[in-house]
Design an enzyme around this catalytic site. Sequence first.
Site: not given
Ligand code: TA6
Length: 315
Positions: A82, A113, A182, A286
Amino acid sequence: MIEKQTDEQTDEQNAGIKKLEIPGIFAIDASNELVKATVTTKLCEAEIYLQGAHLTQWQPLGHEPVLFLSERSSFTKGKAIRGGVPIIFPWFGARTATTSSNRTDGPAHGFARTADWQLLSARMDNEQLILSLSLEANETSKALGFDQFRLTYRLILGSELTMELTVENLSATTLEFAEALHTYFLVSDAPEAQISGLGGSLYYDKTDHFKQKRQEEAVLALVGETDRPYTSNAATVLLTDPVLKRQIEVSKSNSQTTVVWNPGANLTAKMADMEPDGWQKMVCIEAANALENAITLAPGAQHTMSSQVVVTSCV
Ligand code: TA6
């Protein structure tokens, strides 16, 4: 069946990776569950995990760290880290019909990832460290219907940061995919941050039934949960942090989607890998190709999306 590596195979691989170390500049630590590389040059410090080719830190000289990394992040095999820069491929968010045609469900944001990437090279050029990593089809991707592709990720780590993701279609049929870098930026207080460059742009509001809206304001402030893919958007975005007194410019090429995400307090409280106040310290901006901007690659073709990050101090 998903093949598990033997300890001997892992040792052999780690010994191979160690050969790419550059004394005093690029070190690899394979003693923990995830292999981590540490970068120390005259221009910056950085950290990258081979799982996910995941850049977790970049700090150009004279500045605070640029990337947010959650203190509760799990650094275990198969779990997404994260923070930093997760590489999203071959679908964005939940698996959708456009990227999965009749195939089985897969993990949110794809498999890249959490996959083990291969470190191909590490070399210095003009005080910048250039890393190249790759990911090819494996048992997991094949089970999800992606069996003939190659991803190459080039990172240029210096006083600026360049991230370049190339997707090659190695199959005889078209390859349809979405992708994103991201990037989690560290901010001192998210509600104070100012995001410029997206005024007048159309976005889907994921916090409001995916309605398409136009951003009226020139400067976006993060008020509560914000989750916006701006499609057909090639904008350069400027993130101003008035407390840290710095501006982060995020430019990109071959990317038609820009995503801005901050989970806000309520969603963060439900996330096991975030501190309760984690949302205050981050904003994702992103470079992506997603939704109607997903890419269709002809057999043998390749596509490179890149993002560049430049930090400046301001008063
Ligand atoms: O990029 C935004 C997003 O798609 C959100 O909708 C949010 O859920 C985030 O990514 C994080 O996703 P993750 O799967 O890493 O919890």
